[in-house]
Design an enzyme around this catalytic site. Structure first.
Site, PDB file in Angstrom:
ATOM      1  N   CYS A   1      -4.752   8.192   8.096  1.00 47.69           N
ATOM      2  CA  CYS A   1      -4.820   8.735  10.002  1.00 47.69           C
ATOM      3  C   CYS A   1      -4.806   9.484  10.768  1.00 47.69           C
ATOM      4  O   CYS A   1      -3.637  10.149  10.699  1.00 47.69           O
ATOM      5  CB  CYS A   1      -4.618   7.347   9.718  1.00 47.69           C
ATOM      6  SG  CYS A   1      -4.839   5.776   9.130  1.00 47.69           S
TER       7      CYS A   1
ATOM      8  N   VAL B   1       7.691   7.765  16.129  1.00 40.68           N
ATOM      9  CA  VAL B   1       7.504   8.187  14.939  1.00 40.68           C
ATOM     10  C   VAL B   1       5.937   8.829  14.814  1.00 40.68           C
ATOM     11  O   VAL B   1       6.111   9.732  14.416  1.00 40.68           O
ATOM     12  CB  VAL B   1       7.529   7.110  13.555  1.00 40.68           C
ATOM     13  CG1 VAL B   1       6.799   7.233  12.481  1.00 40.68           C
ATOM     14  CG2 VAL B   1       8.191   5.866  13.599  1.00 40.68           C
TER      15      VAL B   1
ATOM     16  N   ARG C   1      -3.255  10.581   2.115  1.00 36.73           N
ATOM     17  CA  ARG C   1      -2.540  11.577   2.306  1.00 36.73           C
ATOM     18  C   ARG C   1      -1.972  11.939   0.461  1.00 36.73           C
ATOM     19  O   ARG C   1      -0.294  11.897   0.433  1.00 36.73           O
ATOM     20  CB  ARG C   1      -1.243  10.857   2.711  1.00 36.73           C
ATOM     21  CG  ARG C   1      -1.701  10.944   4.609  1.00 36.73           C
ATOM     22  CD  ARG C   1      -0.943  10.611   4.618  1.00 36.73           C
ATOM     23  NE  ARG C   1       0.201  12.410   5.715  1.00 36.73           N
ATOM     24  CZ  ARG C   1      -0.462  13.510   5.934  1.00 36.73           C
ATOM     25  NH1 ARG C   1      -2.007  13.063   6.886  1.00 36.73           N
ATOM     26  NH2 ARG C   1       0.192  14.058   5.749  1.00 36.73           N
TER      27      ARG C   1
ATOM     28  N   LYS D   1       1.143  -1.293   0.369  1.00 36.03           N
ATOM     29  CA  LYS D   1       0.109  -0.214   0.028  1.00 36.03           C
ATOM     30  C   LYS D   1       0.986   1.188   0.044  1.00 36.03           C
ATOM     31  O   LYS D   1       0.310   2.421  -0.440  1.00 36.03           O
ATOM     32  CB  LYS D   1      -1.122  -0.223   1.188  1.00 36.03           C
ATOM     33  CG  LYS D   1      -1.605   1.146   1.545  1.00 36.03           C
ATOM     34  CD  LYS D   1      -2.257   1.192   2.714  1.00 36.03           C
ATOM     35  CE  LYS D   1      -1.960   3.032   3.656  1.00 36.03           C
ATOM     36  NZ  LYS D   1      -1.130   3.561   4.352  1.00 36.03           N
TER      37      LYS D   1
ATOM     38  N   ARG E   1      -9.523   0.585   3.405  1.00 33.16           N
ATOM     39  CA  ARG E   1      -8.592   1.909   3.242  1.00 33.16           C
ATOM     40  C   ARG E   1      -6.523   1.659   2.554  1.00 33.16           C
ATOM     41  O   ARG E   1      -6.152   1.183   1.654  1.00 33.16           O
ATOM     42  CB  ARG E   1      -7.865   2.908   3.891  1.00 33.16           C
ATOM     43  CG  ARG E   1      -7.073   4.270   2.685  1.00 33.16           C
ATOM     44  CD  ARG E   1      -7.889   5.126   3.788  1.00 33.16           C
ATOM     45  NE  ARG E   1      -7.547   5.639   4.937  1.00 33.16           N
ATOM     46  CZ  ARG E   1      -5.554   6.004   5.502  1.00 33.16           C
ATOM     47  NH1 ARG E   1      -5.054   5.788   4.004  1.00 33.16           N
ATOM     48  NH2 ARG E   1      -5.065   5.673   5.640  1.00 33.16           N
TER      49      ARG E   1
HETATM   50  N1  EPU Z   1       6.915  14.543   9.530  1.00 27.86           N
HETATM   51  C1  EPU Z   1       6.430  15.998   9.580  1.00 27.86           C
HETATM   52  N2  EPU Z   1       6.808  17.181   8.786  1.00 27.86           N
HETATM   53  C2  EPU Z   1       6.548  17.056   7.564  1.00 27.86           C
HETATM   54  C3  EPU Z   1       6.674  15.835   7.308  1.00 27.86           C
HETATM   55  C4  EPU Z   1       6.643  14.588   8.065  1.00 27.86           C
HETATM   56  O1  EPU Z   1       6.873  16.895  10.964  1.00 27.86           O
HETATM   57  O2  EPU Z   1       6.507  17.497   6.517  1.00 27.86           O
HETATM   58  C5  EPU Z   1       6.229  13.561  10.667  1.00 27.86           C
HETATM   59  C6  EPU Z   1       5.411  13.171  10.898  1.00 27.86           C
HETATM   60  O3  EPU Z   1       4.548  14.169  11.048  1.00 27.86           O
HETATM   61  C7  EPU Z   1       5.881  12.014  11.923  1.00 27.86           C
HETATM   62  C8  EPU Z   1       6.926  11.673  10.804  1.00 27.86           C
HETATM   63  O4  EPU Z   1       7.452  12.914  10.182  1.00 27.86           O
HETATM   64  O5  EPU Z   1       5.588  12.295  13.491  1.00 27.86           O
HETATM   65  C9  EPU Z   1       7.226  10.541  10.485  1.00 27.86           C
HETATM   66  O6  EPU Z   1       6.374  10.857   8.765  1.00 27.86           O
HETATM   67  P1  EPU Z   1       6.605  10.474   7.353  1.00 27.86           P
HETATM   68  O7  EPU Z   1       6.287  11.580   6.760  1.00 27.86           O
HETATM   69  O8  EPU Z   1       7.363   9.089   8.032  1.00 27.86           O
HETATM   70  O9  EPU Z   1       4.682   9.492   7.128  1.00 27.86           O
HETATM   71  P2  EPU Z   1       4.643   9.784   5.518  1.00 27.86           P
HETATM   72  O10 EPU Z   1       4.736   9.586   4.594  1.00 27.86           O
HETATM   73  O11 EPU Z   1       3.357  10.826   6.059  1.00 27.86           O
HETATM   74  C10 EPU Z   1       4.382   7.137   5.487  1.00 27.86           C
HETATM   75  C11 EPU Z   1       3.415   6.058   5.587  1.00 27.86           C
HETATM   76  C12 EPU Z   1       2.612   5.449   7.286  1.00 27.86           C
HETATM   77  C13 EPU Z   1       4.134   5.559   7.480  1.00 27.86           C
HETATM   78  C14 EPU Z   1       4.851   5.925   7.339  1.00 27.86           C
HETATM   79  C15 EPU Z   1       6.318   5.937   8.655  1.00 27.86           C
HETATM   80  C16 EPU Z   1       2.062   6.422   3.624  1.00 27.86           C
HETATM   81  C17 EPU Z   1       1.000   6.876   2.625  1.00 27.86           C
HETATM   82  N3  EPU Z   1       1.545   6.539   5.127  1.00 27.86           N
HETATM   83  O12 EPU Z   1       3.190   8.593   5.546  1.00 27.86           O
HETATM   84  O13 EPU Z   1       1.885   4.563   6.854  1.00 27.86           O
HETATM   85  O14 EPU Z   1       3.669   5.216   9.228  1.00 27.86           O
HETATM   86  O15 EPU Z   1       5.303   6.676   6.163  1.00 27.86           O
HETATM   87  O16 EPU Z   1       6.670   5.253   8.057  1.00 27.86           O
HETATM   88  O17 EPU Z   1       3.253   5.757   2.727  1.00 27.86           O
HETATM   89  C18 EPU Z   1      -0.032   3.534   7.153  1.00 27.86           C
HETATM   90  O18 EPU Z   1       0.629   2.645   6.754  1.00 27.86           O
HETATM   91  O19 EPU Z   1      -0.521   2.855   8.076  1.00 27.86           O
HETATM   92  C19 EPU Z   1       0.713   4.599   7.609  1.00 27.86           C
HETATM   93  C20 EPU Z   1       0.455   5.065   8.670  1.00 27.86           C
END
Ligand code: EPU
Length: 446
Positions: free
Chosen positions: A122, A334, A98, A24, A420
């Site tokens: 989420c 995280v 997202r 995903k 999802r």
């Molecule tokens: N963060 C910031 N600013 C930003 C971006 C991120 O402060 O501009 C912070 C976030 O708040 C968080 C941390 O950095 O505390 C990590 O966020 P990250 O950007 O790595 O997460 P993401 O890209 O939004 C993806 C996955 C998540 C997974 C995370 C971490 C997707 C669509 N989502 O989210 O997956 O938990 O990476 O590996 O790829 C899930 O599958 O249930 C899920 C939530």
């Protein structure tokens, strides 16, 4: 809404075989990458989940044709006629996922402008997107916040830049990759995320003609090129879904063969699973997970960026930890709010206490900031069926596991959210012998 409630009659070990398909957290991004190509791309091993449907809809709004390929789970994406989309049509996708934030770079390259609706995903923390906009500005994008969403423009060709992320964010790393590949000159990204899904996205981009190298110190270098072609790629398997079923097997004292699960991306999870007392057997096609009998062991667990213990593995495994003997300690580093789901487990009979302090030595941004981000799980505890409302994707799957492990019947509300990220989860539950029913069916058979 009765059709969004699942009745789970607990107490039956999950036994049998299910299949996981592409990740995903890679597939929708590989679909966005197709926008960068001058010709069609073929993506295989695509699961039928809501995030894929949302991205497919957004791509189609921008003139990309998306259709089935020769084999089941294959998509052919043709970006030959990319065009601007109507803002109201894009806005209809607001709050759904997202992924739309990752359209920025590709649309700026193809059209010179982009409109991004409000994001979904989420609620497991604030999830800001400041890193994304900061790096896009460094590439030369101009960003304007409007009431209906974010409007971006590239007055001239985007230029490569030197960026250091404050935290190895998965999404921001993908943003840089999808933007830098067609930007002018070299981009150097320090403190990048290196999750397996990111490596797979790099493989996709390399197949398209990109030049990307990864150093051992979280630095990624991208040399921009003038043109990219299409790709032909099989998505890596979903290590998060695989771990969810593994945790379900453990918590229900079951035995589940996850066809498609792959050891390489799951090494950290497998080590932890073994420490808790879970058994597994790896072959060429997948991994069998089971509860070998006897007591499970309490453990200390800290989530972290890859190659640490992935945060998305945490919630399902915590349910299994309620069945382990002794005190387990969980430190979530995280997301600041990914332990709220435990209050419902306590209502079912678990003993989980949350703490604001960091219960572990992994560097963490939340220790001094008043977030309940550590937990002590005291077990083993018998779980009783309850009325549960699904809070988020992984928390929701955890509730399914808890309901399956519990005595009696649970009403799990909001199960649609699980669609999802988990393909055909109802069929899979039934294939594993779970005693689940939708109320409409219960009435029909009554
Ligand atoms: N963060 C910031 N600013 C930003 C971006 C991120 O402060 O501009 C912070 C976030 O708040 C968080 C941390 O950095 O505390 C990590 O966020 P990250 O950007 O790595 O997460 P993401 O890209 O939004 C993806 C996955 C998540 C997974 C995370 C971490 C997707 C669509 N989502 O989210 O997956 O938990 O990476 O590996 O790829 C899930 O599958 O249930 C899920 C939530």
């Amino acid at each position: 809404m009765t059709d969004d409630v699942l009745l789970v009659h607990g107490g039956t070990p999950l036994e049998g075989e299910i299949r996981v398909r592409g990740a995903k957290n890679l597939v929708p991004k590989a679909m966005v990458a197709a926008l960068l190509g001058s010709g069609p791309s073929r993506l295989r091993n695509v699961p039928d989940i809501r995030d894929v449907r949302v991205v497919r809809g957004l791509l189609q709004l921008h003139g990309v044709t998306v259709g089935p390929g020769d084999e089941a789970g294959e998509l052919v994406l043709d970006p030959s006629h990319v065009e601007s989309a109507n803002v109201a049509d894009i806005d209809a996708h607001a709050g759904s996922s997202r992924i739309p934030i990752l359209f920025c770079g590709p649309l700026l390259h193809r059209l010179g402008h982009a409109f991004i609706p409000g994001l979904g995903g989420c609620e497991i923390g604030g999830r800001p997107i400041d890193f994304h906009f900061e790096v896009l500005r460094q590439f030369g994008a101009v960003i304007e916040k409007r009431p209906e969403g974010q409007y971006l423009e590239a007055p001239q060709r985007l230029r490569g830049c030197k960026v250091r992320l404050p935290y190895p964010s998965v999404g921001a790393t993908e943003q840089v990759l999808l933007t830098a590949v067609l930007a002018e000159g070299v981009t150097e990204l320090a403190n990048a995320a290196v999750e397996p899904e990111i490596e797979d996205l790099i493989c996709v981009l390399q197949k398209m003609g990109a030049i990307i190298s990864m150093d051992t110190d979280r630095t990624i270098r991208i040399t921009g090129v003038d043109r990219l072609g299409g790709y032909n790629h099989r998505a890596l398997p979903d290590r998060l879904e695989s771990a969810s079923w593994a945790s379900a097997a453990l918590a229900t004292k079951g035995n589940v063969y996850v066809r498609g699960a792959s050891q390489r991306e799951m090494m950290t999870f497998l080590n932890t699973y073994r420490k808790v007392g879970g058994a597994f057997d790896i072959d060429e096609q997948g991994i069998r997970f089971w509860h070998p009998g006897g007591d499970l062991s309490a453990i200390a667990l800290e989530t972290d960026v890859h190659p640490g213990f992935q945060t998305d593995w945490q919630q399902p495994l915590v349910v299994a930890l309620t069945q382990a003997s002794g005190l387990s300690i969980v430190h979530e580093t995280v997301y600041e709010s990914r332990l709220g789901f435990t209050s419902a487990l306590n209502q079912m009979g678990a003993h989980i206490q949350l703490y604001r302090e960091c219960l572990g030595g992994t560097p963490c941004r939340f220790g001094q900031r008043n977030f309940l981000h550590s937990a002590v799980v005291s077990g083993p505890t018998k779980l009783q069926g309850a009325d549960l409302v699904i809070p988020d994707l992984r928390g929701g799957f955890s509730y399914l596991i808890a309901a399956l492990a519990a005595e009696g019947t649970s009403h799990v509300h909001g199960i649609d959210l699980i669609n999802r990220g988990y393909e055909n989860f109802m069929e899979k539950l039934r294939a594993l012998g779970a005693n689940v029913e939708l109320p409409a069916q219960a009435t029909a058979t009554a």
